[in-house]
Scaffold this motif. Sequence first.
Motif, mmCIF file in Angstrom:
data_model
loop_
_atom_site.group_PDB
_atom_site.id
_atom_site.type_symbol
_atom_site.label_atom_id
_atom_site.label_comp_id
_atom_site.label_asym_id
_atom_site.label_seq_id
_atom_site.Cartn_x
_atom_site.Cartn_y
_atom_site.Cartn_z
ATOM 1 N N MET A 113 22.382 63.628 68.530
ATOM 2 C CA MET A 113 23.680 63.367 67.901
ATOM 3 C C MET A 113 24.511 62.409 68.755
ATOM 4 S SD MET A 113 24.652 67.172 66.480
ATOM 5 C CE MET A 113 26.281 66.632 65.947
ATOM 6 N N VAL A 114 24.496 62.616 70.084
ATOM 7 C CA VAL A 114 25.242 61.731 70.986
ATOM 8 C C VAL A 114 24.723 60.304 70.886
ATOM 9 C CG1 VAL A 114 25.713 61.210 73.410
ATOM 10 C CG2 VAL A 114 25.890 63.566 72.584
ATOM 11 N N ILE A 115 23.386 60.164 70.853
ATOM 12 C CA ILE A 115 22.789 58.827 70.747
ATOM 13 C C ILE A 115 23.193 58.157 69.445
ATOM 14 C CG2 ILE A 115 20.607 57.574 70.531
ATOM 15 C CD1 ILE A 115 19.359 59.646 72.420
ATOM 16 N N VAL A 116 23.127 58.902 68.338
ATOM 17 C CA VAL A 116 23.489 58.347 67.029
ATOM 18 C C VAL A 116 24.963 57.941 66.993
ATOM 19 C CG1 VAL A 116 23.754 58.889 64.581
ATOM 20 C CG2 VAL A 116 21.676 59.584 65.790
ATOM 21 N N VAL A 117 25.835 58.833 67.532
ATOM 22 C CA VAL A 117 27.276 58.534 67.552
ATOM 23 C C VAL A 117 27.553 57.285 68.371
ATOM 24 C CG1 VAL A 117 29.519 59.332 68.392
ATOM 25 C CG2 VAL A 117 28.028 60.894 67.134
ATOM 26 N N ASN A 118 26.874 57.144 69.525
ATOM 27 C CA ASN A 118 27.064 55.956 70.357
ATOM 28 C C ASN A 118 26.569 54.695 69.669
ATOM 29 O OD1 ASN A 118 28.028 56.288 73.381
ATOM 30 N ND2 ASN A 118 26.975 58.172 72.818
ATOM 31 N N LEU A 119 25.456 54.808 68.946
ATOM 32 C CA LEU A 119 24.939 53.643 68.214
ATOM 33 C C LEU A 119 25.911 53.213 67.126
ATOM 34 C CD1 LEU A 119 21.156 54.602 67.860
ATOM 35 C CD2 LEU A 119 22.119 52.769 69.267
ATOM 36 N N ILE A 120 26.477 54.204 66.422
ATOM 37 C CA ILE A 120 27.458 53.887 65.372
ATOM 38 C C ILE A 120 28.722 53.290 65.986
ATOM 39 C CG2 ILE A 120 28.958 54.874 63.602
ATOM 40 C CD1 ILE A 120 26.764 56.957 63.074
ATOM 41 N N ALA A 121 29.199 53.910 67.076
ATOM 42 C CA ALA A 121 30.419 53.424 67.735
ATOM 43 C C ALA A 121 30.242 52.001 68.246
ATOM 44 C CB ALA A 121 30.794 54.352 68.881
ATOM 45 N N GLY A 122 29.026 51.694 68.697
ATOM 46 C CA GLY A 122 28.776 50.351 69.199
ATOM 47 C C GLY A 122 28.876 49.275 68.141
ATOM 48 N N GLN A 123 28.712 49.663 66.883
ATOM 49 C CA GLN A 123 28.797 48.700 65.780
ATOM 50 C C GLN A 123 30.210 48.544 65.238
ATOM 51 O OE1 GLN A 123 26.074 46.868 65.054
ATOM 52 N NE2 GLN A 123 25.163 48.031 66.741
ATOM 53 N N LEU A 124 31.130 49.408 65.695
ATOM 54 C CA LEU A 124 32.501 49.318 65.203
ATOM 55 C C LEU A 124 33.173 48.065 65.747
ATOM 56 C CD1 LEU A 124 33.708 53.020 65.622
ATOM 57 C CD2 LEU A 124 33.124 51.861 63.480
ATOM 58 N N PRO A 125 34.156 47.491 65.007
ATOM 59 C CA PRO A 125 34.899 46.329 65.502
ATOM 60 C C PRO A 125 35.620 46.662 66.796
ATOM 61 C CG PRO A 125 35.333 46.694 63.166
ATOM 62 C CD PRO A 125 34.581 47.885 63.650
ATOM 63 N N LEU A 146 39.223 40.364 65.121
ATOM 64 C CA LEU A 146 40.092 40.590 63.968
ATOM 65 C C LEU A 146 39.754 39.704 62.773
ATOM 66 C CD1 LEU A 146 43.529 40.937 65.823
ATOM 67 C CD2 LEU A 146 42.199 42.765 64.767
ATOM 68 N N SER A 147 38.937 38.679 62.981
ATOM 69 C CA SER A 147 38.580 37.784 61.874
ATOM 70 C C SER A 147 37.153 37.284 62.035
ATOM 71 C CB SER A 147 39.542 36.590 61.817
ATOM 72 O OG SER A 147 39.131 35.653 60.841
ATOM 73 N N ASP A 148 36.418 37.276 60.933
ATOM 74 C CA ASP A 148 35.053 36.754 60.984
ATOM 75 C C ASP A 148 35.030 35.225 61.001
ATOM 76 O OD1 ASP A 148 35.881 36.230 58.433
ATOM 77 O OD2 ASP A 148 34.313 37.386 57.438
ATOM 78 N N LYS A 182 44.911 35.128 56.577
ATOM 79 C CA LYS A 182 44.970 33.964 55.692
ATOM 80 C C LYS A 182 44.057 32.826 56.150
ATOM 81 C CE LYS A 182 49.732 34.806 54.155
ATOM 82 N NZ LYS A 182 51.118 34.261 54.124
ATOM 83 N N LEU A 183 43.400 33.015 57.272
ATOM 84 C CA LEU A 183 42.559 31.958 57.841
ATOM 85 C C LEU A 183 41.379 31.653 56.925
ATOM 86 C CD1 LEU A 183 42.493 30.245 60.424
ATOM 87 C CD2 LEU A 183 40.994 31.968 61.440
ATOM 88 N N ASP A 184 41.287 30.402 56.474
ATOM 89 C CA ASP A 184 40.199 30.000 55.580
ATOM 90 C C ASP A 184 39.287 28.936 56.193
ATOM 91 O OD1 ASP A 184 42.017 27.957 55.594
ATOM 92 O OD2 ASP A 184 42.212 27.791 53.413
ATOM 93 N N LYS A 185 39.493 28.658 57.485
ATOM 94 C CA LYS A 185 38.657 27.681 58.191
ATOM 95 C C LYS A 185 38.073 28.344 59.432
ATOM 96 C CE LYS A 185 41.585 23.736 56.839
ATOM 97 N NZ LYS A 185 42.680 24.489 56.216
ATOM 98 N N LYS A 186 36.877 27.928 59.811
ATOM 99 C CA LYS A 186 36.240 28.490 60.996
ATOM 100 C C LYS A 186 36.847 27.874 62.257
ATOM 101 C CE LYS A 186 31.810 29.721 58.881
ATOM 102 N NZ LYS A 186 30.334 29.581 58.945
ATOM 103 N N VAL A 187 37.124 28.737 63.221
ATOM 104 C CA VAL A 187 37.728 28.311 64.486
ATOM 105 C C VAL A 187 36.845 28.797 65.630
ATOM 106 C CG1 VAL A 187 39.731 28.506 65.999
ATOM 107 C CG2 VAL A 187 40.059 28.362 63.522
#
Length: 473
Positions: A30-42, A98-100, A68-73
């Motif tokens: 469970m600890v391993i799974v929780v850490n794997l999930i947490a690692g994928q969080l933003p 905060l932005s992809d 509102k950012l519509d251009k890649k930076v």
Amino acid sequence: MLEKIKKSFRSASSKNGSYSVGMIALVICMVIVVNLIAGQLPENVKSIDISDNNIYGVSKTSKKVLNKLDKKVTFKIYAEKDSTDTRIKSFIKKYTALSDKLSVTWIDPVLHPAALTKAGVEKDTIVISCKDTGKTKSLSFDDILVSDSYSYYTTGSSSASEFDGEGQFTSAINSVTSEQTEKIYYTTGHGEATFSDSVTKLFSKNNLTTDEVNLMMTGEIPDDCDLLFMDAPSKDISDDEKTLLLNYLKKGGKVFIILGDPEDETPNLDEVLKEYGMQEADGYIADMQRSYQGNYYYIFPEITATDDLANNLESEMVLMINAHGLTTTDPARDTITTTAFMQTSDNSYAVTEDKQEEGTYTLGAVATEQITSDDSSDSSSSKTSRLTVISSESMINSQITDTYTTLENLDLFMNAVTANFDKTKNIAIKAKSLEVSNNTMQHAGIISILTIFGIPLVILIYGFMRWWKRRKA
């Protein structure tokens, strides 16, 4: 032998041991799974800011810009990652998550020394660029961790006193993604004041460029002028300059005037104000109701700003010292609308050596007029002229804005400036102090009160109740 082994597994101790081992294995999984999930969080979700003064926090203003950012930076960081200040690294990671549309590349100048020459930068520099616009902006680490220059000059050494990561990043993103830059011309030749470093930095953060103009010498307002600024003139303008200003406004121009302390009367400047429904009161304004600790000439105006002028104002605490006052009058044309956004209470006086005149006085106002071209009735070709007036230079005086950093003088001022531009909003974000806020008994917070008084009191009450119960038993 085999039978003995089977019997050992059937014993109670063996069963309990197997159960314990199974539970331990389950918990580890469970600890391993929780850490794997947490690692994928933003990064902004899994990181909690416990820094003093919330230096890693990101304001609503920045989040709006990023949403509102519509251009890649792209963020290209020319520095050794391992030796970079932890505060800078942590904030970059949190902010860019905060932005992809944001991407980060670290370039080690030790491993790739030619990269610095190719980019034309020095080490410990962040180059923020947008491929769509072709614009770039370079930020030094010193722009983010701002040192106290006053301490350097007085003691010979300095350390970082402010963290300006959010302000610099949001400003740079706005700059490189924006298609246009607004230009402000400030007048000279009338004993005007000069902009403080704080104001200049806010202009830069809002992608506003500045240049000076002497109207007496040029005889015209530059074609690329988006806003003409007159900062606290101590002398009157000439007849020609008055005509120039009025004609500029009648064609849809934008003018911003901060009133100063003139050496003599200013009839020409007064005529410009009068045409747009404003008249300066004699003397200085004293407010009996909204003053700073009984100093009646230190005024906290009532903020009546709306729309863009009220953007991001929270406390609405603005301090003005030795301010002149304005009264609203009928403008020269019915098409002109004059609106106050700062005023005194009704228990105020315009004070001169000879008299005191009671009333409610305007300390900041905007006059607008819709201008339509003579050769077209199409509303799309019309312009809106705008005259903004603030009655005291103390509004942006560094002795006030740098001393009382919690006041919103500069926020309201920048809102009033950017309101002149259709596609520009005030996104200037102040640097955050790195000074430690000591929690003293004089200014104890909730945590201090609970720690010092609450917890001991609960323990005492619980102990007394237990003692009383045992005493009766």
